[in-house]
Scaffold this active site. Structure first.
Site, PDB file in Angstrom:
ATOM      1  CD  GLU A   1      -2.701   1.143   2.578  1.00 17.13           C
ATOM      2  OE1 GLU A   1      -3.635   1.957   2.657  1.00 17.13           O
ATOM      3  OE2 GLU A   1      -2.399   0.345   3.489  1.00 17.13           O
TER       4      GLU A   1
ATOM      5  NE  ARG B   1       3.588  -8.675  11.555  1.00 19.61           N
ATOM      6  CZ  ARG B   1       2.755  -7.882  12.188  1.00 19.61           C
ATOM      7  NH1 ARG B   1       1.746  -8.405  12.870  1.00 19.61           N
ATOM      8  NH2 ARG B   1       2.897  -6.572  12.156  1.00 19.61           N
TER       9      ARG B   1
ATOM     10  CE  LYS C   1       2.538   0.632   5.926  1.00 20.45           C
ATOM     11  NZ  LYS C   1       2.017   0.672   4.555  1.00 20.45           N
TER      12      LYS C   1
END
Length: 455
Positions: free
Chosen positions: A210, A430, A440
């Protein structure tokens, strides 16, 4: 509870976990053949699963509500370990033997699904049998005897069809192709897991960041992992910007992300944006509304959150198709009424998986989009857009971290509801790092507060 299993890829660990949860699951029916899926008690909808680990996690979510946080973390560690166990022998055998030295079971003081997951891999592993003959790992062999002697384990092994046992043994003895045998171009590196159902020259993977922040090391792992399978199978890698939220998108971030990808020496075959498919997704949303598979809801966000947690259906869930389409038009205009609404998929509000409790698929956002400007006032959620774009772009293998595990049944529900091609989801762990921050959202706070001098 009904479980459909694939004979050619039997979920041994999952079947052991089914028997382990027998007291909670009660009536269990296992069938062989067809697509792998499970129908949980108090539900009529099959939940697809791809691996034995998927099945174990579904069962744990449904029946093990009392696990403490430390138990869950330890269990997840061993489930992830079982995925790489066969490929990292003998290193993984040394680690497991050392770990079992002072303990009886892998998690806590009693048998758990972690024991079953690891046991199921070793039980049929020809590599493990070879190592055991040359240099017996005493702690593992002691533990294996203990697990095999458990009544629930003995029962499952005894009842497995002979054909299924043969398939398990064949799968364990299969070797990956390499440059040395047949010139297939595959690299042999133990740290990479075999990609299921992959065909040379036909694998299509994607990296969909994104453009709402800079890439971090977790993104790098995802990008490099996808590129590995692209190269190993002489396939295709799609670089796709997920630009479904105009409030977060930033052209500057997109520019820097492309620079970072180039720095990592990743060379995608195709660059796309989710926004390229906005018109198609609008049509798919209308299709679900007209078929009674989606509805427009004006419930306030906090109330909706509480209702989903308590499995309470929205007052708008049974709106007529006409009313839903009328409110949908208000959303598209971003009117005073429209901005208060969202579109939700009508899945299963009683599901133990919160991701299936009528998730939002479209929301009204009047902000200007970096690529489409003010052409649209409504935007799809990532969870709705992702399966659609993966399907139409020809993605064969969707590589996602395990944090998305509960969303996988939702992904497949959208695919089935829309009648489009089904990609294969493959999970990986992960990346976790200690004494630092990767989020983020948290990193942005440091920058905005001036605690650091910039990104």
């Amino acid at each position: 509870m009904k479980i459909a299993c694939n004979k050619s890829n039997p979920p041994l660990g999952g079947l052991l976990a089914v028997e382990f949860h027998r007291s909670a699951a009660k009536d269990v029916q296992v069938t062989w053949g067809g697509e792998s899926s499970i129908v949980l008690p108090n539900s009529s909808k099959p939940v697809p699963y791809a691996t034995s680990n998927d099945l174990i996690r579904i069962l744990e979510n449904a029946f093990n509500k009392s696990a403490q946080p430390l138990q869950k973390v330890t269990m997840n560690h061993w489930l992830s370990f079982s995925l790489i166990l066969e490929d990292e022998i003998p290193k993984s055998i040394e680690y497991l033997d050392r770990s079992l030295g002072p303990i009886t079971y892998l998690v806590g003081e009693t048998l758990s699904v972690s024991d079953l997951a690891v046991f199921s891999v070793l039980f049929v592993s020809s590599k493990f049998k070879d190592i055991s003959k040359k240099n017996p790992p005493k702690n593992i062999l002691r533990w294996m005897k203990l697990i095999e002697a458990q009544p629930s384990v003995a029962k499952v092994l005894k009842e497995l069809p002979s054909e299924v046992l043969d398939n398990l043994n064949k799968a364990s003895s299969r070797k990956s192709p390499s440059n040395a045998d047949g010139g297939s171009g595959r690299q042999q590196e133990g740290k990479f897991i075999e990609l299921p159902h992959a065909e040379m020259g036909k694998v299509v993977v994607r990296f969909p960041p994104e453009a709402s922040g800079y890439l971090h090391i977790g993104h790098a792992k995802a990008a490099l992992l996808n590129q590995y399978y692209q190269l190993a199978f002489q396939g295709k890698l799609i670089m796709r910007f997920d630009d479904t939220n105009p409030a977060k998108e930033n052209a500057e971030f997109e520019k820097v992300i492309l620079e970072d990808v180039e720095m990592l020496e990743i060379k995608p075959d195709l660059f796309t944006h989710t926004s390229q498919y906005f018109d198609l997704m609008l049509d798919y949303c209308v299709k679900l509304i007209k078929e009674g598979k989606a509805f427009v809801d004006d419930t306030p966000a906090e109330q909706m959150k509480n209702e989903r947690e308590q499995k309470i259906e929205s007052k708008n869930r049974n709106n007529s198709v006409e009313k839903n389409l009328q409110l949908w038009e208000e959303m598209k205009k971003a009117s005073d009424i429209g901005v208060q609404c969202c579109v939700r998929a009508k899945i299963d509000m009683q599901s133990p998986n919160g991701c299936l409790r009528d998730p939002t698929i479209y929301r009204c956002k009047p902000e200007t989009h970096p690529r489409t400007g003010n052409q649209y006032k409504v935007y799809p959620t990532y969870d709705f857009a992702c399966p659609i774009v993966d399907s139409i772009e020809g993605v064969t293998h969707v590589l996602r971290t395990m944090e998305y595990h509960d969303r996988d049944p939702q992904f497949y529900w959208f695919i089935d509801a829309l009648g489009i091609r089904k990609p294969y989801i493959w999970e990986y762990s992960r990346l976790s790092m200690t004494n630092t921050v990767l989020s983020k959202r948290k990193l942005t706070w440091f920058v905005e507060q001036g605690l650091v001098d910039g990104w």
